[in-house]
Structure formats: C-alpha cells, structure tokens
Design an enzyme around this catalytic site. Structure first.
Site, PDB file in Angstrom:
ATOM      1  N   CYS A 383       0.838  -1.202   0.000  1.00 24.20           N
ATOM      2  CA  CYS A 383       0.000   0.000   0.000  1.00 24.20           C
ATOM      3  C   CYS A 383       0.875   1.255   0.000  1.00 24.20           C
ATOM      4  O   CYS A 383       1.496   1.554  -1.008  1.00 24.20           O
ATOM      5  CB  CYS A 383      -1.010  -0.031   1.132  1.00 24.20           C
ATOM      6  SG  CYS A 383      -2.460   0.959   0.739  1.00 24.20           S
ATOM      7  N   HIS A 518      -3.773  -4.982   0.404  1.00 22.24           N
ATOM      8  CA  HIS A 518      -3.209  -5.520   1.654  1.00 22.24           C
ATOM      9  C   HIS A 518      -3.275  -7.042   1.661  1.00 22.24           C
ATOM     10  O   HIS A 518      -4.229  -7.619   2.197  1.00 22.24           O
ATOM     11  CB  HIS A 518      -3.975  -4.964   2.857  1.00 22.24           C
ATOM     12  CG  HIS A 518      -3.715  -3.518   3.107  1.00 22.24           C
ATOM     13  ND1 HIS A 518      -2.624  -3.079   3.813  1.00 22.24           N
ATOM     14  CD2 HIS A 518      -4.379  -2.408   2.724  1.00 22.24           C
ATOM     15  CE1 HIS A 518      -2.634  -1.758   3.858  1.00 22.24           C
ATOM     16  NE2 HIS A 518      -3.685  -1.326   3.204  1.00 22.24           N
ATOM     17  N   GLU A 520      -1.774  -9.045   3.476  1.00 28.73           N
ATOM     18  CA  GLU A 520      -1.677  -9.611   4.837  1.00 28.73           C
ATOM     19  C   GLU A 520      -3.045  -9.911   5.441  1.00 28.73           C
ATOM     20  O   GLU A 520      -3.143 -10.637   6.420  1.00 28.73           O
ATOM     21  CB  GLU A 520      -0.873  -8.660   5.747  1.00 28.73           C
ATOM     22  CG  GLU A 520      -1.566  -7.376   6.185  1.00 28.73           C
ATOM     23  CD  GLU A 520      -1.469  -6.231   5.171  1.00 28.73           C
ATOM     24  OE1 GLU A 520      -1.155  -6.502   3.981  1.00 28.73           O
ATOM     25  OE2 GLU A 520      -1.709  -5.071   5.570  1.00 28.73           O
TER      26      GLU A 520
HETATM   27  N1  GLN Z   1      -1.830   6.793   2.740  1.00 28.12           N
HETATM   28  C1  GLN Z   1      -1.956   6.055   1.521  1.00 28.12           C
HETATM   29  C2  GLN Z   1      -3.291   6.276   0.841  1.00 28.12           C
HETATM   30  O1  GLN Z   1      -4.214   6.742   1.452  1.00 28.12           O
HETATM   31  C3  GLN Z   1      -1.722   4.581   1.766  1.00 28.12           C
HETATM   32  C4  GLN Z   1      -2.723   3.940   2.657  1.00 28.12           C
HETATM   33  C5  GLN Z   1      -2.286   2.606   3.199  1.00 28.12           C
HETATM   34  O2  GLN Z   1      -1.108   2.296   3.186  1.00 28.12           O
HETATM   35  N2  GLN Z   1      -3.220   1.829   3.695  1.00 28.12           N
HETATM   36  O3  GLN Z   1      -3.452   5.986  -0.315  1.00 28.12           O
END
Ligand code: GLN
Length: 554
Positions: A383, A518, A520
């Site tokens: 992410c 994600h 995970e």
């Molecule tokens: N801050 C980033 C976004 O909003 C990544 C978010 C995250 O890593 N869950 O896109």
C-alpha cells in the site's frame, strides 16, 4: 451431525484486557470447525466509535478490513487466521457506537411510536437482533464481548447475552469467561482472587459462567482448579488453564489438550467426531523446529506499537512456515533511517515497507527502498510501501527529481501518486477511501519472463482487499513503464475500462514487488499468502548469497 437448534457461545473477559480473549475465541472456533460444525465468529465492542476506522493505531492496533469494506479491529484478523470456512462481513463486527447510532436514527424516524427509548429494552434488543443476524446461516456462533467485565459500557452487551440465554435455553447457550490467574512471586503462589471477583461481577448481573478459561504462566494444579470451581460456582472439570504459549498457534492445541472443545460439545449436546488437528499440528511443529532463520526488516513509523502491524507480522510467520524457516522481524524506525542510520537495514535479508498514513517518516522509507533496489535486497512494499517505491523509482530512475504523492505535497507537478480525477475537489476524504475487495488482473509475462506476481499467484485473476485513498497516477504510468517499472497487476473498471495500478515490480531485481492492496489480510497459517511465501523465499536466497560472499572473503 448438524445440531437441530442454533447454539451460542459468548466469550467474556475478566480482570485485565489483553489476556488473549480474541485468540481464545478464535481457537475455539478452529477446534469446533474442525469437528465439522459450521461456525460464525462475531465481535461486539463496547466503545462508542461507529467503527475502528478512525481510531489511532497507537491505541487500538491495526484496522482489519473485510471483503465488503467493513473496517474492524484486529480480533477479526485472529478469527480469520484460525478458521477457514467462516465468511466475514459487516454482520460479524459491531460496536456500541453502531448500535446506538441505529437506535437513535430509528427514534428520529419515529420508529418507536412515541415510546421512551431506553437502554433496556431498545439498545439490548438491537444488540440481540445483530447477534441473531450474524449467526443466521450457521450452526453455532462464537460471540466475543469486547472490553473487561466490570466496565460500565459493556453492561448493555452483558444484559443482552443474559437475555439470549433466557430465550434460547441454557442447553443452547454457553458463557465462557477468560480470566487471569497470576503467579505472585512474593507469595510463591497462583492467586485466584481476581478470578473470583470477576465472576462475582458477572453473577451480580445474572450471568453464571459455564466455563472458565484461566490464563496463567504455569499449569494450574488440580487443587487450584477445584478451588476456583468451588468459589466461582463452576464444576471443577469446567475450569481450564490457558498457559502462556510460545506461539499463538499453540493455543488451540493446548486448549484441546485441556479438553475444552470436548466439554463445549458435551454441554451443548452436539454430537461430533474428534477434530482432525494433524495439519495444524504439523504447521506448529514447523514454527517450533524451522530449518533456517531469516531476518526481515519492517520499516515503519509506529515501531513500538507492534499491534499496528499485527497481520503483517503474522503473515511473515506464515511465509516462514511455507519455507520451513523462522522469520525474525526487525522493526526499523524510518525516522532513524531518514537521519542516515542504515545500520539495521544492512543487517536484514529482506525489507518490507508496510501501509500507513501521513508524512512523518516517509523520506526514511524512501531511503530504505532505494537501498533495497540498488543493493538487490528483496523488497516488499504494501500500500503506502508500494506508493513510496513508485516515488523512489520516479525520483532516482525516471529523473522526476521532485516526484511525490498528493498526500504529502498537494499541488506538486510531479505527483506520481495522486487522487483519481473523480476524487478531486471532494472535501470529505473519509468518503473517498477505496475499501474492501477488488479484482486484480495479473500480467503473466513481460518480455517472455514470468512476472514475480504471476510466479506467486500462478493465476491471472485474483481478489485482494484495499484501504487507501491515493493511486499511481495514470498520467505518469507510461513514462515509468518506459523506464523499466513493470506493472504486474491492474484493476480495470468494467464500464470505463480505466485501469488502476495494483502491483509494480522490477524485472532486473531478484525480488522487488509493491502492491496497492493488503495481502496480509488474507494470509492464514494453513494457507500462507503467496506473496509472503515468495518474499521469504527470495530473502532466504539473499541470505545464502550473503553468507557465501562472506565465506569467499574470509
Ligand atoms: N496513505 C496512503 C493512501 O491513502 C496509503 C494507505 C495505506 O497504506 N493503507 O493511499
């Protein structure tokens, strides 16, 4: 055999928080599922936030997102790592905030026909309705009540479960209470008083626990169990010890050895065979007897709050199991890296940059990614970690020297990470998060060579969960690809055919992969996520390479 009547197990916690109620509930779920019982796992949280999405990870650990986009807390993560057939959706997790919100909205719409709206029966009825909804399609519901017995805010939940027992009958509802039996060094003995008090609190509000699961740092002798049973009005063979375990995955095996699941099915009148724990046992055996060890650096911001990265650290354990290795997580503070300290980074065989929000520490993460890219250290960006990998590549390979993200530098003309056009100008950012499961189409090959993404998944269509606001900017995508960044996976909107980058990688690097989702959140010890498996495999290879190099020098 399928029980005729629906069954319920309510799990409460006493004495202290953090004694492992979620793991205990999850373990019970796993043991009963292995007996062929269809279970649902539910978490009821007494706090007033409508969901944990807005809660600080400092205070509350990670936000665990479900396929339908529901933002829940880390206990749902435990449940979904232990059980395999249960489906998780917004029905499986609710807070007092959600309950009160529903009741107050109904009141505003005239739903109570002028009655006085009260905690009993209106809040309790709403809680009961949600419990019944969550267990509608299963044989048995395991419902964990968050918080500690004795907290004011858990009272409506305890009253609701008391009523459920009354309505469903004692033969169909079990109350399991997890409590702490501390060893007091000065006295040289285990103390049962906190348990007695916690059970007393429960009994005062009409709940007599059927089963006591006692968290302890040593086995409970028969006399202690007898004493607890006597003082708490529980049969001595319904007092179980839950000893501290080296791995959370030991817990179901330990509880089974204590006979907890036998007792549960006996008390609920469910006829089943014994659970087949052979696969689980084999997995636990690998955790305790690995063939090798590998150090993985996790470059993060909240380095002292491990629960923030709970699912990631568990997924690393799973990836280790798949490779018969022990993963030693090394938490590296990105702010130290930013200040130029690479000493810890140099000592790991793989680097992982997890998700996150906000600007603090990002330059340190970018520095770590640059190190991984240029030194051929296996790298896994999740992410925010992927977004920063794209920024690093843009700055140092594609020549966009002030590349950044609109999250940190709004208005900057080289924002390779940006809001999608449709989101721009929307003031309420809370409403624009991309949440939940989306399909990702994987690029199988680039220039005749399988991508890391395809090597991991071995298929071209996958589904992964998201929780973010920003995306790789399609404006810069062609240029980044031209410079060698491979897009290993995309989301394609069925109507507009607009694509969003879901995965990036570097074909010239041993293993360098970033994903916008994600992974995970879907890894389980019996079903490790393929990206974690491949990442650990690459790190093991890198570790071997370093050892050989060192041997060559000496
Ligand atoms: N801050 C980033 C976004 O909003 C990544 C978010 C995250 O890593 N869950 O896109």
């Amino acid at each position: 055999m399928k029980p005729k009547q629906k069954k319920f197990i309510f799990v409460t916690g006493g004495v202290l928080s953090s004694i492992g109620k979620g793991i205990c509930a999850a373990s019970l779920g796993m043991l009963l599922e292995e007996r062929g019982i269809k279970v649902a796992m539910v978490k009821m949280d007494p706090y007033l936030n409508v969901d944990p999405g807005t809660m600080s990870p400092f205070q509350h650990g990670e936000v665990f997102v479900l396929d339908d986009g529901t933002e829940t807390d880390l206990d749902l993560g435990h449940y979904s790592r232990f059980v395999h057939t249960a489906v998780f959706s917004k029905r499986n997790s609710f807070t007092a905030g959600k309950v009160y919100d529903a009741v107050i909205r109904r009141e505003r719409q005239g739903g109570y026909l002028g009655k006085t709206v009260q905690v009993i029966p209106h809040i309790t009825d709403e809680i009961k309705a949600r419990v019944h909804e969550a267990v509608a399609d299963v044989d048995l519901g395991i419902i964990e009540v968050g918080g500690t017995v004795g907290d004011i805010e858990s009272l409506p939940f305890l009253e609701a479960i008391r009523q459920i027992r009354q309505e469903e009958g004692a033969a169909n509802v079990l109350f399991a209470h997890l409590t702490l039996v501390p060893f007091i060094a000065a006295a040289g003995e285990l103390k049962t008083k906190p348990t007695q008090h916690s059970v007393k609190e429960l009994r005062e509000i009409g709940i007599q626990p059927d089963l006591l699961v006692c968290r302890t740092d040593r086995p409970l002798a028969r006399e202690i169990k007898d004493k607890i049973g006597l003082f708490c009005n529980v049969a001595a063979d319904c007092v179980f010890s839950a000893e501290d375990a080296a791995s959370i995955y030991d817990v179901p095996l330990n509880l089974a050895a204590e006979g907890l699941d036998d007792k549960v099915v006996e008390k609920l009148g469910i006829w089943t065979g014994r659970p087949d724990l052979s696969k689980w046992r084999a997995m636990v055996n690998t955790i305790h007897n690995p063939k090798s060890e590998v150090r993985i650096g996790i470059v993060g911001k909240y380095t002292d709050w491990r629960d923030t990265y709970k699912s990631i650290s568990e997924s690393l354990v799973h990836g280790g199991v798949a490779n018969q290795t022990r993963v030693v997580p090394v938490y590296i503070d990105s702010e130290k890296v930013e200040a130029g300290d690479l000493s810890e980074i140099e000592k790991v065989s793989g680097l992982l940059v997890p998700g996150g929000f906000g600007e603090r520490g990002i330059e340190g993460k970018i520095r770590a990614i640059e190190y991984a890219r240029t030194e051929n250290v296996p790298f896994f960006g999740i992410c925010l970690g992927m977004q920063l990998a794209v920024i690093e590549f843009a700055r140092h390979v594609a020549g966009l020297d002030h590349a950044n993200s609109a999250e940190f530098k709004p208005g900057n003309d080289q924002n390779v990470i940006d809001l999608m056009e449709a989101q721009k100008g929307i003031e309420d950012l809370g409403g624009t998060m991309r949440l939940g499961a989306y399909t990702c189409l994987i690029t199988a090959k680039v220039m005749g060579k399988a991508t890391h993404a395809y090597e991991a998944y071995k298929k071209e269509k996958i589904s992964e969960r998201h929780r973010h606001r920003f995306e790789v900017s399609n404006r810069f995508r062609p240029m980044l690809e031209e410079k060698g960044l491979v897009v290993g996976g995309v989301y394609r909107d069925a109507k507009t055919t607009t694509e969003l980058v879901e995965m990036v990688e570097l074909p010239t690097h041993p293993w360098f992969l970033g994903c916008q989702f994600h992974p995970e959140l879907q890894s389980k010890p019996l079903d490790p996520h393929p990206l974690f498996t491949q990442f650990i495999k690459a790190a093991l290879l890198a570790a071997k390479g370093t050892q050989q190099k060192l041997k060559g020098i000496s």
